[in-house]
Scaffold this motif. Structure first.
Motif, mmCIF file in Angstrom:
data_model
loop_
_atom_site.group_PDB
_atom_site.id
_atom_site.type_symbol
_atom_site.label_atom_id
_atom_site.label_comp_id
_atom_site.label_asym_id
_atom_site.label_seq_id
_atom_site.Cartn_x
_atom_site.Cartn_y
_atom_site.Cartn_z
ATOM 1 N N LEU A 119 -34.568 -6.235 -16.545
ATOM 2 C CA LEU A 119 -33.813 -6.538 -15.329
ATOM 3 C C LEU A 119 -34.399 -5.746 -14.171
ATOM 4 O O LEU A 119 -34.708 -4.567 -14.314
ATOM 5 N N TRP A 120 -34.552 -6.400 -13.039
ATOM 6 C CA TRP A 120 -35.062 -5.736 -11.847
ATOM 7 C C TRP A 120 -34.456 -6.386 -10.607
ATOM 8 O O TRP A 120 -33.835 -7.442 -10.691
ATOM 9 N N ALA A 121 -34.650 -5.738 -9.467
ATOM 10 C CA ALA A 121 -34.093 -6.224 -8.199
ATOM 11 C C ALA A 121 -35.135 -6.126 -7.110
ATOM 12 O O ALA A 121 -36.016 -5.268 -7.140
ATOM 13 N N ARG A 122 -35.000 -7.019 -6.151
ATOM 14 C CA ARG A 122 -35.803 -6.967 -4.928
ATOM 15 C C ARG A 122 -35.049 -7.718 -3.850
ATOM 16 O O ARG A 122 -34.096 -8.440 -4.141
ATOM 17 N N ASN A 123 -35.453 -7.527 -2.641
ATOM 18 C CA ASN A 123 -34.874 -8.300 -1.555
ATOM 19 C C ASN A 123 -35.578 -9.645 -1.506
ATOM 20 O O ASN A 123 -36.806 -9.712 -1.573
ATOM 21 N N ALA A 124 -34.796 -10.706 -1.419
ATOM 22 C CA ALA A 124 -35.358 -12.056 -1.376
ATOM 23 C C ALA A 124 -36.018 -12.295 -0.023
ATOM 24 O O ALA A 124 -35.512 -11.836 1.003
ATOM 25 N N LEU A 130 -31.951 -10.147 -4.625
ATOM 26 C CA LEU A 130 -32.349 -10.997 -5.748
ATOM 27 C C LEU A 130 -32.413 -10.132 -6.993
ATOM 28 O O LEU A 130 -33.185 -9.173 -7.055
ATOM 29 N N LEU A 131 -31.546 -10.432 -7.951
ATOM 30 C CA LEU A 131 -31.553 -9.763 -9.250
ATOM 31 C C LEU A 131 -32.179 -10.727 -10.244
ATOM 32 O O LEU A 131 -31.766 -11.894 -10.319
#
Length: 140
Positions: A119-124, A130-131
């Motif tokens: 699992l990771w996250a970033r800005n869309a 955005l996960l």
């Protein structure tokens, strides 16, 4: 199942919720209760932190070889880039006014790890957080 679980409640709250399943025959070996908790945490974090007048949530599921990629995005303000690496840490919160804080995404990462995924996250690019998670799927 997620549409059935959350769709009506989110609609009643004025939240737009879209689920795009691009590989509907893919199957996971998973604990539905744990994944329900995970998606509930994603949804509640978006509701609490998106800071947008019209919240939109979108979940896309697609197959990538022997895994399923789940992409959950909101249309909120996102997370400052320097804090993205911290949002999965236990007790982390961006809301310093909260007395109880920061277990939701840490629990989510533990759930995904227990299912053999990541699992990771970033800005869309189009805005919002955005996960994404990859979980192993069953060969049919």
């Amino acid at each position: 199942r997620l549409r059935a679980e959350y769709g009506e409640e989110l609609s009643d709250a004025g939240v737009i919720f879209r689920v795009n399943c691009l590989f509907p025959d893919a199957q996971l070996i998973c604990s539905w209760e744990q994944l329900r908790r995970l998606f509930g945490n994603f949804i509640s974090n978006s509701i609490n932190h998106a800071q947008t007048p019209q919240l939109e949530l979108e979940l896309t599921c697609e197959r990538q070889e022997d895994r399923i990629l789940f992409s959950f995005r909101d249309n909120g303000v996102g997370v400052p880039p320097e804090l993205l690496g911290q949002i999965f840490e236990p007790l982390y919160t961006s809301d310093m006014g909260r007395k109880v804080s920061g277990l939701g995404l840490s629990i989510c990462r533990s759930i995904v790890k227990a299912h053999g995924g990541s699992l990771w996250a970033r800005n869309a690019p189009e805005g919002g957080l955005l996960l994404q998670m990859l979980l192993p799927c069953v060969e049919l």
